[in-house]
Enzyme design. Structure first.
Site, short mmCIF file in Angstrom:
data_model
loop_
_atom_site.label_atom_id
_atom_site.label_comp_id
_atom_site.label_asym_id
_atom_site.label_seq_id
_atom_site.Cartn_x
_atom_site.Cartn_y
_atom_site.Cartn_z
CB SER A 186 -0.97 0.08 1.30
OG SER A 186 -2.08 0.97 1.04
CG ASP A 289 -6.75 -2.98 -3.80
OD1 ASP A 289 -7.55 -1.98 -3.37
OD2 ASP A 289 -5.63 -3.09 -3.62
CG HIS A 319 -5.99 -2.07 -0.01
ND1 HIS A 319 -5.07 -1.86 -1.18
CD2 HIS A 319 -5.44 -1.49 1.40
CE1 HIS A 319 -3.97 -1.11 -0.57
NE2 HIS A 319 -4.25 -0.96 0.64
#
Length: 347
Positions: A186, A289, A319
């Site tokens: 991320s 995601d 995610h």
């Protein structure tokens, strides 16, 4: 005068970062930015981060990971930058993976239990030494502060190698420094990417020698842009999802320099991709995601620009599944991801 409460790391590095509020601290005013349960920013600049994920000591390892040693080391006492190391038992030297945690640049810690368990297992399964960097957070320290911390962490490793620091022997003697990889998930993947491009843009890595960067591993990289992708517009996220568009927009408002939008190169790498020298790259993408299509566009742009890139799409998961989900599917996909990382690193 505006007062801000800053994160201060306790002198005992086996403890988590501590956030304290003086008893005489005045009212903070209205909340101007908030991501429910994660962060609240008040009008006077005061930042609250509820501890939604417990922080654990380096020694708090699962019994089945008795082949991994973990300890914390200070990188920069002025900025409170530190790192948690994971060293698996091995008869030969291992590649070094420098890892940056996620959290939208605004939350998260190398001491979070979910990262501690994931990286200990990654170290064991892949067979590599992992240095998990705890960098400064926005909005108190907006971009490029995390990039500065990432680069400083690499230069710190270089100094440990060159000067053979005794307090680093327990991990440095286990490393093959001709095989160093940058990684993150991320926002941490964004940091890894931008640290790598900084290095390659300057001198092809000469400033890091004897460290030799061999590749870049980006897990669900947190990139953005003013124009929404299809998955950003259409992929509804369940309540409690690790990332939705509202949270994404808030993270970027808090992290980017004042006045910049989501087409800033730190957010949207496609605006200047052609000019960059990019390391050989692995991108791990989650099918469910909201960042899926943006991650795919990034990979396709790298390939069109002649960069060395490979990617995998992990089906049925969202995610940050590898650190936040305990479902059997997520566990299976995490094993697949670790195998892909191992193959990419050539271990």
């Amino acid at each position: 005068m505006t007062r801000k409460i800053m994160a201060t790391l306790t002198s005992n590095l086996s403890l988590s970062p501590q956030y304290t509020v003086p008893k005489d601290y005045p009212p903070h005013g209205s909340i101007v930015e908030e991501i429910q349960g994660l962060i609240r920013v008040h009008k006077d600049g005061y930042v609250e981060r509820p501890q939604v994920v417990p922080c654990v000591t380096a020694s708090a390892l699962s019994p089945d990971l008795n082949n991994v040693t973990s300890r914390d080391m200070v990188i920069d006492s002025v900025t409170n930058t530190w790192a948690r190391f994971y060293v698996p038992t091995s008869q030969h030297k291992l590649p070094l993976l420098v890892y940056f945690h996620g959290g939208g640049f605004c939350v998260g810690s190398a001491a979070w239990s979910c990262y501690h368990d994931f990286l200990a297992r990654l170290s064991s399964k892949v067979g590599c030494v992992i240095m998990s960097v705890d960098y400064r957070l926005a909005p108190e320290n907006p971009l490029p502060a995390p990039y500065d911390d990432g680069l400083k962490a690499l230069m710190w490793v270089k100094q440990q190698v060159l000067h053979q620091q005794q307090n680093s022997e327990w991990w440095s003697t286990k490393c093959n420094f001709s095989s160093v990889f940058l990684a993150g998930d991320s926002a941490g993947a964004n940091i890894a990417y931008n640290v790598a491009t900084r290095i390659s843009a300057c001198d092809d890595g000469a400033a890091l020698r004897p460290l030799n960067l061999k590749g870049l591993i980006l897990i669900q990289p947190f990139f953005g842009g003013e124009v929404r992708t299809r998955s950003e517009k259409c992929m509804a996220q369940p309540k409690g999802s690790a990332l939705n568009m509202e949270a994404s927009d808030t993270y970027w408002r808090l992290a980017l320099p004042y006045g910049e939008n989501r087409d800033h190169p730190w957010c949207n790498p496609l605006v200047k991709l052609e000019d960059l020298k990019v390391l050989r790259t692995l991108v791990c993408i989650s099918e469910m995601d909201i960042l899926r299509d943006r991650n795919l566009e990034f990979c396709e742009a790298l390939m069109r620009a002649g960069k060395r890139v490979e990617y995998g799409v992990f089906g049925g998961v969202g995610h940050a599944f590898q650190i936040l989900s305990k479902s059997q599917l997520s566990k299976s996909r995490t094993k697949e991801m670790m195998a892909r990382v191992k193959s990419f690193m050539g271990v």
